[in-house]
Design a protein around this motif. Structure first.
Motif, short mmCIF file in Angstrom:
data_model
loop_
_atom_site.label_atom_id
_atom_site.label_comp_id
_atom_site.label_asym_id
_atom_site.label_seq_id
_atom_site.Cartn_x
_atom_site.Cartn_y
_atom_site.Cartn_z
N GLY A 69 39.23 36.83 41.51
CA GLY A 69 40.23 35.81 41.24
C GLY A 69 41.37 36.33 40.38
N TRP A 70 41.60 35.65 39.25
CA TRP A 70 42.70 36.08 38.39
C TRP A 70 42.28 37.18 37.42
CZ3 TRP A 70 40.64 34.92 33.77
CH2 TRP A 70 39.81 33.79 33.67
N MET A 71 41.01 37.63 37.49
CA MET A 71 40.55 38.67 36.55
C MET A 71 41.24 40.00 36.85
SD MET A 71 38.42 38.12 34.17
CE MET A 71 37.51 36.71 33.57
N PRO A 72 41.71 40.67 35.80
CA PRO A 72 42.33 41.97 36.03
C PRO A 72 41.31 43.03 36.44
CG PRO A 72 42.26 41.47 33.71
CD PRO A 72 41.77 40.25 34.41
N PHE A 73 41.80 44.11 37.00
CA PHE A 73 40.94 45.21 37.42
C PHE A 73 40.49 45.99 36.18
CE2 PHE A 73 40.45 49.58 39.16
CZ PHE A 73 39.40 49.30 40.02
N GLN A 74 39.18 46.10 36.02
CA GLN A 74 38.64 46.72 34.80
C GLN A 74 37.68 47.86 35.17
OE1 GLN A 74 38.98 44.56 31.26
NE2 GLN A 74 40.74 44.95 32.52
N ILE A 75 37.76 48.94 34.42
CA ILE A 75 36.77 50.00 34.57
C ILE A 75 36.11 50.16 33.21
CG2 ILE A 75 36.39 52.43 35.08
CD1 ILE A 75 38.93 52.34 36.78
N ALA A 76 34.80 49.97 33.16
CA ALA A 76 34.09 50.03 31.89
C ALA A 76 34.27 51.40 31.24
CB ALA A 76 32.61 49.74 32.12
N GLY A 77 34.65 51.41 29.96
CA GLY A 77 34.79 52.67 29.25
C GLY A 77 36.24 53.11 29.08
N LEU A 78 37.10 52.82 30.06
CA LEU A 78 38.49 53.24 29.96
C LEU A 78 39.29 52.14 29.25
CD1 LEU A 78 39.15 54.73 33.51
CD2 LEU A 78 38.81 55.98 31.39
N ASP A 79 39.31 52.17 27.91
CA ASP A 79 39.89 51.06 27.17
C ASP A 79 41.40 50.97 27.34
OD1 ASP A 79 37.50 50.16 26.29
OD2 ASP A 79 37.50 51.40 24.47
N GLY A 80 42.08 52.14 27.35
CA GLY A 80 43.53 52.13 27.49
C GLY A 80 43.94 51.54 28.82
N PHE A 81 43.27 51.98 29.87
CA PHE A 81 43.53 51.49 31.22
C PHE A 81 43.29 49.99 31.29
CE2 PHE A 81 41.85 50.49 35.46
CZ PHE A 81 42.92 50.88 36.24
N ASN A 82 42.17 49.56 30.69
CA ASN A 82 41.83 48.14 30.71
C ASN A 82 42.89 47.31 30.00
OD1 ASN A 82 39.59 48.85 32.05
ND2 ASN A 82 38.14 48.45 30.41
N ALA A 83 43.42 47.84 28.87
CA ALA A 83 44.43 47.10 28.12
C ALA A 83 45.69 46.92 28.96
CB ALA A 83 44.76 47.84 26.83
N VAL A 84 46.07 48.00 29.68
CA VAL A 84 47.26 47.91 30.54
C VAL A 84 47.04 46.87 31.62
CG1 VAL A 84 48.64 49.16 32.24
CG2 VAL A 84 47.99 50.28 30.11
N MET A 85 45.84 46.88 32.21
CA MET A 85 45.54 45.94 33.28
C MET A 85 45.56 44.50 32.76
SD MET A 85 45.09 47.29 36.23
CE MET A 85 46.06 48.76 36.27
N GLN A 86 45.07 44.33 31.50
CA GLN A 86 45.02 42.98 30.95
C GLN A 86 46.40 42.46 30.59
OE1 GLN A 86 42.13 42.89 27.83
NE2 GLN A 86 40.44 42.55 29.27
N ALA A 87 47.36 43.38 30.41
CA ALA A 87 48.71 42.94 30.06
C ALA A 87 49.38 42.24 31.22
CB ALA A 87 49.54 44.14 29.62
N ILE A 88 48.92 42.55 32.44
CA ILE A 88 49.48 41.87 33.61
C ILE A 88 48.95 40.44 33.64
CG2 ILE A 88 49.63 41.90 36.13
CD1 ILE A 88 49.10 44.93 35.93
N PRO A 89 49.83 39.44 33.75
CA PRO A 89 49.34 38.05 33.68
C PRO A 89 48.37 37.74 34.83
CG PRO A 89 51.73 38.14 33.78
CD PRO A 89 51.26 39.53 33.90
N PRO A 90 47.40 36.87 34.55
CA PRO A 90 46.38 36.56 35.56
C PRO A 90 46.96 35.93 36.82
CG PRO A 90 46.14 35.19 33.62
CD PRO A 90 47.09 36.26 33.26
N GLY A 91 48.07 35.18 36.67
CA GLY A 91 48.70 34.59 37.84
C GLY A 91 49.15 35.65 38.82
N VAL A 92 49.66 36.76 38.27
CA VAL A 92 50.12 37.86 39.13
C VAL A 92 48.93 38.50 39.84
CG1 VAL A 92 51.22 40.11 39.11
CG2 VAL A 92 52.13 38.27 37.70
N TRP A 93 47.84 38.68 39.09
CA TRP A 93 46.63 39.25 39.71
C TRP A 93 46.18 38.40 40.89
CZ3 TRP A 93 44.76 43.84 39.56
CH2 TRP A 93 44.95 44.63 38.42
#
Lengths: 378, 221
Positions: free
Chosen positions: A293-317
């Motif tokens: 759904g609106w959850m961003p793409f996450q890879i466990a362990g890659l915190d920097g990558f996850n932060a970038v992904m979370q910056a994208i608003p869920p509506g866009v996802w």
């Protein structure tokens, strides 16, 4: 109105701080109903206005997109004349349909003839209301969401059947009977596929299912079961949408236009709009259940990558995932040839259904053994 | 389930009715195992999807012509059949020798050739080559029947008119002898003397019978 302004403040804070508080519009209205009924009515009115806007904007966008994409898939250009690259073509077509004469055949069952498109669009609207587009805006969020989606989706076939029957036309009736047989058959597979995600997420509520995918989408985490279920659902929902390669109910080369042969003007527009919005709903449900759904793409362990992904608003996802699936459906439509009716039934009962059952069993074993990736922290 | 193995489709020559004919031989569907069927199905579906997506992302594959806007640069096709034309040789001599084979070949009498016999040369001289575009089905039978390749279909497709009588007209703008007589004469001035000007719409108009406005010479046919 203080409640509303404080909500707005919290909402904006939530957006900037990326804190999601999933409360549906219907829930908000129910909460304030006792002490502030006008606010509740305001919430409901807002919900309806958003639905209407959604319906029109998505409908027009999809029709324009489909025509353009179909054109380029077939080495054509699509609409080019009205407005820049035909952008206003859909508006012109809508205006035409609005002012067009509404013809009811002389020997048609008048009441049912009028009722059918209303039923079709009603089913679509009800299904659209439950789509969790963003965490802070979902119109209704019932605890039996998945059952609700399949149940409401079945009202649509009623509209098609009634429309075909009441037209008093052989083509319409044949198209409607085909639609009935097809949708009832494929609903089994679609529901089996949804059931696998229900098993994994442990909930029927769509917002809970989305939240259960915070660590990873179910299509990856459930080993093979999720991927098989995803493709089963994709095929079955294409069939339920009456889209090519399963567009036998319309089958213009055999049945003129199938169940909506005798419809014109606004009633035809209702069927047409319902078809396109159904495509959106099916893609949105597939995106919600399988692609997070609106959850961003996450890879466990890659915190920097996850932060970038979370910056994208869920509506866009959500929009990107749903849009991708819609594009896939359009890609199917403009590539594959239509199936014969016996091939259609054979595909469902001899292939998809056994695969669905085996997959369900496999998924149940996986869950019993706890063999899926990144289990949700209890 | 049966699948046709596309790799086994081949071209061949076969004797049919005493003639060598080029044929395509396609094998019968083979019984395959379920796994093979599923694999082949998805493979062929993906192949199709690859082709269509390549069209989507390459605008150069678009064949649509934006006609009124690109009228100057419009590309037409050699095989397009728009209007019948007479063919002339390099010297300007008309190849048509009024044999009327095309007139006989025409399935709906859309061609009428009027000719006179020159008493001096004892040769046919073309008077009018009348084409009824309104009844023509553009079947190309006349072009194929012509023994001297003297007619052809051109690309000038803008042939809409406001009066349907204008669809019946004379193709030759000059009446006179054909290229064999014409090209044998060296002097251009002598050549021109053999020809009479022929105007497009003054021939018989086989429709309502009234003369065209501005064209009093139009007579009933």
């Amino acid at each position: 109105m203080t409640a509303f302004s404080s909500f707005l403040f919290n909402y904006l804070n939530g957006v900037t701080a990326n804190v999601y508080e999933p409360v549906s519009v219907a829930t908000r209205a129910a909460e304030v109903w006792a002490h502030e009924p006008w606010l509740a009515i305001g919430w409901l009115a807002l919900g309806m206005a958003v639905m209407l806007g959604f319906l029109v904007v998505i409908g027009m966008g999809l029709i324009y997109g489909e025509r353009k994409i179909a054109g380029h898939f077939q080495c054509r250009l699509g609409p080019m004349r009205v407005g820049w690259h035909g952008l206003l073509q859909v508006i012109a077509d809508t205006l035409k349909l609005l002012v067009k004469e509404d013809v009811v055949p002389a020997k048609a069952d008048k009441v049912l003839h009028v009722l059918a498109p209303v039923l079709a669009i009603m089913a679509t609207l009800l299904a659209l209301a439950i789509v969790p587009a963003t965490p802070w805006f979902q119109l209704i969020d019932v605890n039996i969401g998945v059952i609700y989606v399949t149940a409401v989706g079945s009202i649509g076939v009623l509209g098609v059947l009634i429309g075909g029957w009441s037209s008093n036309n052989k083509w319409s009736l044949l198209g409607a009977m085909r639609a009935g047989a097809q949708i009832i058959s494929y609903e089994v597979s679609a529901t089996l596929a949804l059931l696998i995600i229900v098993l994994f997420a442990g909930s029927l509520q769509l917002s809970t299912i989305v939240e259960s995918q915070a660590d990873g989408w179910w299509i990856w985490r459930s080993h093979l079961a999720g991927i098989v279920a995803f493709f089963t659902f994709l095929i079955a929902s294409t069939a339920e949408l009456n889209r090519t390669p399963f567009d036998l109910p319309e089958g213009e080369s055999e049945l003129t236009a199938g169940f909506h042969t005798e419809y014109s003007g606004m009633r035809f527009a209702f069927f047409f709009l319902a078809e396109f919005i159904n495509m959106f709903v099916a893609s949105a449900i597939a995106a919600t259940l399988f692609l997070g759904g609106w959850m961003p793409f996450q890879i466990a362990g890659l915190d920097g990558f996850n932060a970038v992904m979370q910056a994208i608003p869920p509506g866009v996802w959500f929009a990107v995932k749903t849009g991708g699936l819609i594009f896939l459906l359009m890609w199917f439509r403009w590539t594959f040839p239509r199936l014969r009716i016996d091939q259609l039934m054979g595909l469902e009962w001899k292939f998809l259904l056994p695969v669905g059952f085996v997959n369900l069993l496999f998924a149940a074993v996986l869950i019993l053994m706890g063999w899926y990736f990144a289990p949700i922290p209890a | 389930m049966g699948l046709v193995n596309l790799r086994k489709i081949r071209r061949a020559k076969q004797e049919i009715g005493g003639r060598e004919v080029a044929v395509v031989i396609s094998p019968r569907p083979e019984q395959t195992r379920l796994g093979t069927t599923v694999w082949q199905t998805f493979k062929s579906l993906l192949t199709g999807m690859k082709i269509t997506i390549s069209y989507l992302f390459r605008p150069s594959t678009v064949v649509t012509q934006q006609y009124p806007e690109n009228r100057e640069t419009l590309q037409m096709f050699d095989r397009y059949r728009a209007q019948l034309k007479l063919v002339y040789d390099e010297a300007g001599g008309r190849l048509c020798n009024c044999c009327q084979i095309c007139e006989n070949a025409c399935p709906n009498q859309s061609i009428k050739i009027e000719w006179t016999k020159n008493p001096d040369t004892k040769k046919k001289e073309l008077e009018r080559w009348i084409w009824r575009m309104d009844s023509c089905t553009f079947c190309n039978a006349c072009v194929q029947a012509c023994p001297s390749n003297s007619i052809t279909f051109g690309n000038e497709f803008e042939s809409a008119v406001y009066d349907r009588r204008l669809l019946v007209y004379t193709l030759n703008d000059k009446a006179g002898p054909d290229a064999k007589v014409w090209s044998a004469i060296e002097d251009p001035a002598e050549r021109e003397k053999l020809m009479r000007k022929m105007d497009r719409y003054s021939g018989p108009i086989p429709l309502s019978g009234t003369s065209l406005p501005g064209n009093p010479s139009g007579k009933e046919g």
